[in-house]
Design an enzyme around this catalytic site. Structure first.
Site, PDB file in Angstrom:
ATOM      1  N   SER A  27       0.833  -1.201   0.000  1.00 32.21           N
ATOM      2  CA  SER A  27       0.000   0.000   0.000  1.00 32.21           C
ATOM      3  C   SER A  27       0.865   1.248   0.000  1.00 32.21           C
ATOM      4  O   SER A  27       1.953   1.261   0.583  1.00 32.21           O
ATOM      5  CB  SER A  27      -0.862  -0.018   1.262  1.00 32.21           C
ATOM      6  OG  SER A  27      -1.455   1.241   1.472  1.00 32.21           O
ATOM      7  N   TYR A  42      -1.772  -1.340  10.641  1.00 30.15           N
ATOM      8  CA  TYR A  42      -2.026  -1.827   9.279  1.00 30.15           C
ATOM      9  C   TYR A  42      -0.826  -1.520   8.374  1.00 30.15           C
ATOM     10  O   TYR A  42      -0.304  -2.397   7.680  1.00 30.15           O
ATOM     11  CB  TYR A  42      -3.302  -1.188   8.699  1.00 30.15           C
ATOM     12  CG  TYR A  42      -3.434  -1.392   7.205  1.00 30.15           C
ATOM     13  CD1 TYR A  42      -3.731  -2.647   6.688  1.00 30.15           C
ATOM     14  CD2 TYR A  42      -3.220  -0.340   6.309  1.00 30.15           C
ATOM     15  CE1 TYR A  42      -3.820  -2.845   5.318  1.00 30.15           C
ATOM     16  CE2 TYR A  42      -3.315  -0.535   4.940  1.00 30.15           C
ATOM     17  CZ  TYR A  42      -3.615  -1.792   4.448  1.00 30.15           C
ATOM     18  OH  TYR A  42      -3.689  -1.990   3.098  1.00 30.15           O
ATOM     19  N   LYS A  84       2.226  -3.997   6.333  1.00 27.01           N
ATOM     20  CA  LYS A  84       2.628  -3.981   4.921  1.00 27.01           C
ATOM     21  C   LYS A  84       4.144  -3.808   4.816  1.00 27.01           C
ATOM     22  O   LYS A  84       4.816  -4.504   4.047  1.00 27.01           O
ATOM     23  CB  LYS A  84       1.906  -2.858   4.170  1.00 27.01           C
ATOM     24  CG  LYS A  84       0.410  -3.091   4.027  1.00 27.01           C
ATOM     25  CD  LYS A  84       0.117  -4.341   3.210  1.00 27.01           C
ATOM     26  CE  LYS A  84      -1.346  -4.698   3.164  1.00 27.01           C
ATOM     27  NZ  LYS A  84      -1.620  -5.998   2.567  1.00 27.01           N
TER      28      LYS A  84
HETATM   29  P1  NAD Z   1     -10.832  -7.013   0.786  1.00 26.61           P
HETATM   30  O1  NAD Z   1     -11.037  -7.050   2.261  1.00 26.61           O
HETATM   31  O2  NAD Z   1     -11.991  -6.715  -0.086  1.00 26.61           O
HETATM   32  O3  NAD Z   1     -10.200  -8.403   0.308  1.00 26.61           O
HETATM   33  C1  NAD Z   1      -9.344  -9.183   1.101  1.00 26.61           C
HETATM   34  C2  NAD Z   1      -9.877 -10.615   1.072  1.00 26.61           C
HETATM   35  O4  NAD Z   1      -8.998 -11.445   1.840  1.00 26.61           O
HETATM   36  C3  NAD Z   1     -11.274 -10.745   1.659  1.00 26.61           C
HETATM   37  O5  NAD Z   1     -12.090 -11.451   0.759  1.00 26.61           O
HETATM   38  C4  NAD Z   1     -11.053 -11.538   2.955  1.00 26.61           C
HETATM   39  O6  NAD Z   1     -12.156 -12.354   3.243  1.00 26.61           O
HETATM   40  C5  NAD Z   1      -9.807 -12.316   2.619  1.00 26.61           C
HETATM   41  N1  NAD Z   1      -8.978 -12.706   3.773  1.00 26.61           N
HETATM   42  C6  NAD Z   1      -8.506 -11.917   4.768  1.00 26.61           C
HETATM   43  N2  NAD Z   1      -7.730 -12.646   5.580  1.00 26.61           N
HETATM   44  C7  NAD Z   1      -7.701 -13.909   5.097  1.00 26.61           C
HETATM   45  C8  NAD Z   1      -7.064 -15.110   5.494  1.00 26.61           C
HETATM   46  N3  NAD Z   1      -6.297 -15.180   6.570  1.00 26.61           N
HETATM   47  N4  NAD Z   1      -7.257 -16.217   4.737  1.00 26.61           N
HETATM   48  C9  NAD Z   1      -8.035 -16.190   3.634  1.00 26.61           C
HETATM   49  N5  NAD Z   1      -8.659 -15.067   3.205  1.00 26.61           N
HETATM   50  C10 NAD Z   1      -8.485 -13.950   3.940  1.00 26.61           C
HETATM   51  O7  NAD Z   1      -9.640  -5.994   0.519  1.00 26.61           O
HETATM   52  P2  NAD Z   1      -9.092  -5.416  -0.857  1.00 26.61           P
HETATM   53  O8  NAD Z   1      -9.454  -3.985  -0.918  1.00 26.61           O
HETATM   54  O9  NAD Z   1      -9.455  -6.292  -1.969  1.00 26.61           O
HETATM   55  O10 NAD Z   1      -7.543  -5.480  -0.580  1.00 26.61           O
HETATM   56  C11 NAD Z   1      -6.746  -6.582  -1.010  1.00 26.61           C
HETATM   57  C12 NAD Z   1      -5.330  -6.385  -0.512  1.00 26.61           C
HETATM   58  O11 NAD Z   1      -4.836  -5.136  -0.982  1.00 26.61           O
HETATM   59  C13 NAD Z   1      -5.200  -6.343   1.004  1.00 26.61           C
HETATM   60  O12 NAD Z   1      -4.001  -6.988   1.381  1.00 26.61           O
HETATM   61  C14 NAD Z   1      -5.137  -4.866   1.309  1.00 26.61           C
HETATM   62  O13 NAD Z   1      -4.447  -4.604   2.504  1.00 26.61           O
HETATM   63  C15 NAD Z   1      -4.364  -4.355   0.099  1.00 26.61           C
HETATM   64  N6  NAD Z   1      -4.620  -2.926  -0.179  1.00 26.61           N
HETATM   65  C16 NAD Z   1      -5.904  -2.484  -0.348  1.00 26.61           C
HETATM   66  C17 NAD Z   1      -6.128  -1.145  -0.602  1.00 26.61           C
HETATM   67  C18 NAD Z   1      -7.526  -0.610  -0.777  1.00 26.61           C
HETATM   68  O14 NAD Z   1      -7.699   0.592  -0.763  1.00 26.61           O
HETATM   69  N7  NAD Z   1      -8.542  -1.422  -0.994  1.00 26.61           N
HETATM   70  C19 NAD Z   1      -5.062  -0.254  -0.685  1.00 26.61           C
HETATM   71  C20 NAD Z   1      -3.775  -0.729  -0.528  1.00 26.61           C
HETATM   72  C21 NAD Z   1      -3.571  -2.094  -0.270  1.00 26.61           C
HETATM   73  C1  UD1 Z   2      -7.262   5.067   3.523  1.00 24.96           C
HETATM   74  C2  UD1 Z   2      -6.308   4.491   4.525  1.00 24.96           C
HETATM   75  C3  UD1 Z   2      -5.082   3.945   3.787  1.00 24.96           C
HETATM   76  C4  UD1 Z   2      -5.510   2.944   2.727  1.00 24.96           C
HETATM   77  C5  UD1 Z   2      -6.469   3.679   1.780  1.00 24.96           C
HETATM   78  C6  UD1 Z   2      -6.939   2.860   0.636  1.00 24.96           C
HETATM   79  C7  UD1 Z   2      -6.721   5.888   6.530  1.00 24.96           C
HETATM   80  C8  UD1 Z   2      -6.143   6.888   7.456  1.00 24.96           C
HETATM   81  N1  UD1 Z   2      -5.935   5.517   5.484  1.00 24.96           N
HETATM   82  O1  UD1 Z   2      -6.593   6.100   2.890  1.00 24.96           O
HETATM   83  O2  UD1 Z   2      -4.199   3.324   4.692  1.00 24.96           O
HETATM   84  O3  UD1 Z   2      -4.386   2.464   2.017  1.00 24.96           O
HETATM   85  O4  UD1 Z   2      -7.597   4.112   2.546  1.00 24.96           O
HETATM   86  O5  UD1 Z   2      -8.049   2.113   0.966  1.00 24.96           O
HETATM   87  O6  UD1 Z   2      -7.817   5.381   6.721  1.00 24.96           O
HETATM   88  N2  UD1 Z   2     -12.713  11.522   3.129  1.00 24.96           N
HETATM   89  C9  UD1 Z   2     -13.730  12.413   3.457  1.00 24.96           C
HETATM   90  N3  UD1 Z   2     -14.914  11.904   3.916  1.00 24.96           N
HETATM   91  C10 UD1 Z   2     -15.128  10.564   4.064  1.00 24.96           C
HETATM   92  C11 UD1 Z   2     -14.088   9.657   3.718  1.00 24.96           C
HETATM   93  C12 UD1 Z   2     -12.888  10.179   3.261  1.00 24.96           C
HETATM   94  O7  UD1 Z   2     -13.571  13.622   3.343  1.00 24.96           O
HETATM   95  O8  UD1 Z   2     -16.221  10.166   4.509  1.00 24.96           O
HETATM   96  C13 UD1 Z   2     -11.446  12.058   2.586  1.00 24.96           C
HETATM   97  C14 UD1 Z   2     -10.223  11.703   3.410  1.00 24.96           C
HETATM   98  O9  UD1 Z   2      -9.975  12.675   4.396  1.00 24.96           O
HETATM   99  C15 UD1 Z   2      -9.145  11.666   2.319  1.00 24.96           C
HETATM  100  C16 UD1 Z   2      -9.885  11.193   1.070  1.00 24.96           C
HETATM  101  O10 UD1 Z   2     -11.265  11.452   1.335  1.00 24.96           O
HETATM  102  O11 UD1 Z   2      -8.660  12.970   2.051  1.00 24.96           O
HETATM  103  C17 UD1 Z   2      -9.728   9.710   0.812  1.00 24.96           C
HETATM  104  O12 UD1 Z   2     -10.051   8.975   1.968  1.00 24.96           O
HETATM  105  P1  UD1 Z   2     -10.119   7.370   1.985  1.00 24.96           P
HETATM  106  O13 UD1 Z   2     -10.956   6.892   0.871  1.00 24.96           O
HETATM  107  O14 UD1 Z   2     -10.503   6.958   3.370  1.00 24.96           O
HETATM  108  O15 UD1 Z   2      -8.622   6.924   1.667  1.00 24.96           O
HETATM  109  P2  UD1 Z   2      -7.240   7.378   2.343  1.00 24.96           P
HETATM  110  O16 UD1 Z   2      -7.448   8.266   3.493  1.00 24.96           O
HETATM  111  O17 UD1 Z   2      -6.352   7.836   1.273  1.00 24.96           O
END
Ligand code: NAD
Ligand code: UD1
Length: 328
Positions: free
Chosen positions: A123, A147, A151
């Site tokens: 991330s 979290y 990572k």
């Molecule tokens: P998500 O929660 O939708 O998907 C993660 C999946 O992993 C879920 O289906 C959950 O049931 C499964 N899971 C969790 N722990 C498990 C385990 N021990 N065994 C088997 N399954 C398990 O999340 P996502 O948004 O799809 O994110 C996927 C990956 O990307 C994660 O590692 C997350 O940290 C990373 N990531 C996400 C974002 C984001 O904004 N969505 C940003 C940066 C990194």
């Molecule tokens: C969050 C996580 C980050 C993760 C990322 C992607 C936090 C502090 N960080 O980041 O670790 O990798 O999601 O999933 O939670 N905002 C509003 N109103 C809302 C929601 C968000 O104004 O109801 C604003 C936030 O202040 C930010 C932007 O929207 O400026 C994006 O927010 P969000 O979608 O939560 O993502 P990140 O904060 O970038």
């Protein structure tokens, strides 16, 4: 030759499964549904059914070994993990055990079965308060939450494994802010309860399920005072994984997956209104603790080395997020 996808029922994992199957890969999907629903698999099957599924916890070494002995696995893409920043502060051990534990156990089983291709979901949060645009070679700054630490730790663990095993080929992908949904509207982001993230919150407000968006602060050092992020369409992100998998080579290679463009909260709200012809009521409230002002990628390394570049714009992201919200 199959790719093992952990967390494949989740948001990014399910979209990546579609992109990989479209390219002809056959998949073994694992998930324990801790943050997803089995119904996702039925929807995936409508798009492409070239996969088998196991309900397996990735921290369970024996269960993983059974999967590896039943299938000839070519490589793995490790999405499984918990991702809620606030929850990680309240329940740090759950995060360390699940996120770091799953990475270690999966890497261990890969070593045992001589599976040397590994793609890892990291991330942009690992950059902390570095100066934008974030570049892969920057020193990582301590994040303010467990979290982010899970990572950074998982990245370091994979680097050590690669030092010990010169055949290990690892791609660490640092995602920026994935939003949007598959163009079919069948799969998308479907968080439980009230969303924490901006786009799912906006779609719930647009639908009338939540009254108004709370914009967290308009006194940041940005042109309109609201926070800036690098939003990336989840299908672009998914295609980034296909490119990363195809380009896997020995050693550890790190890539930002973002667009390189920053968008403020209010710009995203207005883009959503324009794309979908619907109003999103909002109010400005206090900053959210732990938020940074500006976050966007230098995405040039992925373009140079993987030949991948995000193609979809903010309007596409808003349109596809809204289509999914209306079809669920
Ligand atoms: P998500 O929660 O939708 O998907 C993660 C999946 O992993 C879920 O289906 C959950 O049931 C499964 N899971 C969790 N722990 C498990 C385990 N021990 N065994 C088997 N399954 C398990 O999340 P996502 O948004 O799809 O994110 C996927 C990956 O990307 C994660 O590692 C997350 O940290 C990373 N990531 C996400 C974002 C984001 O904004 N969505 C940003 C940066 C990194
Ligand atoms: C969050 C996580 C980050 C993760 C990322 C992607 C936090 C502090 N960080 O980041 O670790 O990798 O999601 O999933 O939670 N905002 C509003 N109103 C809302 C929601 C968000 O104004 O109801 C604003 C936030 O202040 C930010 C932007 O929207 O400026 C994006 O927010 P969000 O979608 O939560 O993502 P990140 O904060 O970038």
């Amino acid at each position: 030759m199959k790719i093992l996808i952990t967390g494949g029922a989740g948001y990014i994992g399910s979209h990546t499964c579609v992109a990989l199957m479209e390219q002809g890969y056959s998949l073994v999907i694992l998930d324990n549904f801790s943050n997803s629903k089995p119904a996702v698999l039925d929807k995936l099957r409508k798009l492409n059914d070239n996969f088998v599924f196991y309900n397996v916890d990735v921290t369970n070494e024996e269960a993983l070994e059974r999967v590896f002995s039943n299938h000839k696995i070519d490589g793995v893409i490790h999405f499984a993990g918990y991702k809620a920043v606030g929850e990680s502060v309240a329940k740090p051990l759950n995060y360390y055990i699940n996120n770091v534990g799953s990475t270690m156990i999966l890497a261990k089983v890969c070593q045992k079965y001589n599976v040397n291709k590994f793609v890892f979901s990291s991330s942009a949060t690992v950059y902390g308060e570095n100066k934008v645009p974030f570049k892969e070679e920057m020193e990582l700054l301590p994040t303010t939450n467990p979290y982010g630490e899970t990572k950074a730790m998982s990245e370091r663990i994979l680097m050590d494994v690669a030092k010990a095993n010169p055949n290990f080929a690892v791609s660490i992908l640092r995602y920026f802010n994935p939003v949007g949904a598959h163009e079919s509207g069948l799969i998308g982001e479907d968080p439980n309860g009230i969303p924490n993230n901006l786009m799912p919150y906006i779609t719930k407000v647009a639908k009338g399920e939540l009254e108004k968006l709370r914009v967290f602060g308009n006194d940041y050092p940005t042109p309109d005072g609201t926070g800036i992020r690098d939003y990336i369409h989840v299908m672009d992100l998914a295609e980034g994984h296909v490119a990363a998998y195809k380009h896997l080579r020995k050693g550890v290679h790190i890539y930002n997956l973002g667009t390189g463009k920053g968008t403020s909260v209010l710009e995203l709200v207005h883009a959503f209104e324009k794309a979908n012809g619907i109003k999103v009521p909002y109010e400005i409230v206090e900053r959210r603790p732990g938020d940074i002002a500006i976050c966007y990628a230098d995405a040039s390394k992925a373009e140079r080395e993987l030949g991948w570049k995000a193609k979809r714009d903010i309007i596409d992201m808003c349109r596809d997020a809204w289509r999914f919200e209306n079809l669920t």
